[in-house]
Design a protein around this motif. Structure first.
Motif, PDB file in Angstrom:
ATOM      1  N   ASP A  22      30.698 -12.036  24.767  1.00 36.90           N
ATOM      2  CA  ASP A  22      30.282 -12.227  26.189  1.00 36.90           C
ATOM      3  C   ASP A  22      30.001 -13.584  26.235  1.00 36.90           C
ATOM      4  OD1 ASP A  22      30.729  -9.572  26.910  1.00 36.90           O
ATOM      5  OD2 ASP A  22      29.104  -8.971  25.906  1.00 36.90           O
ATOM      6  N   GLU A 176      40.425  -9.288  27.666  1.00 33.15           N
ATOM      7  CA  GLU A 176      40.627  -8.103  28.687  1.00 33.15           C
ATOM      8  C   GLU A 176      40.344  -6.844  28.269  1.00 33.15           C
ATOM      9  OE1 GLU A 176      44.706  -7.068  30.533  1.00 33.15           O
ATOM     10  OE2 GLU A 176      44.017  -8.797  31.446  1.00 33.15           O
ATOM     11  N   ILE A 179      36.471  -5.932  28.053  1.00 30.52           N
ATOM     12  CA  ILE A 179      35.736  -5.503  29.702  1.00 30.52           C
ATOM     13  C   ILE A 179      35.218  -4.399  29.646  1.00 30.52           C
ATOM     14  CG2 ILE A 179      36.045  -5.795  31.998  1.00 30.52           C
ATOM     15  CD1 ILE A 179      38.353  -7.928  31.598  1.00 30.52           C
TER      16      ILE A 179
END
Length: 192
Positions: A22, A176, A179
């Motif tokens: 992150d 992606e 997430i």
């Protein structure tokens, strides 16, 4: 925080990998292989992973041991940073153009390592890196991260553009797929 630190020391390499899934794309890359440094920099930037990869390897032999062991350590770090994988999107499919080249990268964070690598190169080397080593990097990463990874180069002429398209797609697909979209484990089996 989804972070991990892995050290790997063998008779051939001494590696430190730190990852923050992150992150913001900050990176410190020094593998001794300029072209691999460039690709890992792209991975950090386009995936927005904070990434540190330091490797001292037996480059007087060739790049194989360093590239493979970096893939192993980076795969281990990625898997550890993901933790229990609760809530992740799990899947991703990304097309990335790079000038005349186009790649498709598909990821399933499945717990089942599998690699499809449909890529042909015209050159033996890019910079000082053997083009055969790219498959070894992705194979090592896939096995040690526990992901299914399909890399298909749809077309392209320039080998630099081909692999750059692939690394950008790889990083975007990983981002992606990681997430957080729920509180549930993304598996009907109840385990990844």
């Amino acid at each position: 925080m989804r972070t991990a630190k892995i050290t790997r020391k063998t008779n051939e390499t001494n590696i430190l990998v730190c990852i923050d899934i992150d992150g913001t794309g900050e990176n410190q890359i020094d593998t001794g292989i300029g072209f691999l440094d460039h690709m890992l920099n792209l991975m950090a930037f386009h995936g927005k992973f904070n990434l540190k990869v330091i490797c001292e390897g037996d480059l007087h032999v060739d790049d194989h041991h360093s590239v493979e062991d970096i893939g192993i350590a980076l795969g281990q770090a990625f898997n550890e940073a993901l933790g229990d994988k609760k809530g992740i999107q799990r899947y991703s499919s990304i097309y990335i153009p790079m000038d005349e080249s186009l790649s498709l990268v598909n990821v399933d964070i499945s717990g089942r390592p599998y690699l499809i690598f449909n890529v042909d190169f015209k050159s033996e080397k890019l910079g000082e890196m053997n083009t055969q080593s790219f498959k070894e990097f992705f194979k090592a990463f896939t096995y040690h991260s526990g992901i299914t990874l399909h890399i298909n180069l749809l077309y392209g002429e320039n080998d630099h553009h081909k692999i750059e398209s692939i690394f950008k797609g790889f990083s975007r697909a990983l981002k992606e797929a990681t997430i957080i979209i729920s509180k549930d484990l993304p598996s009907s089996k109840g385990v990844i």
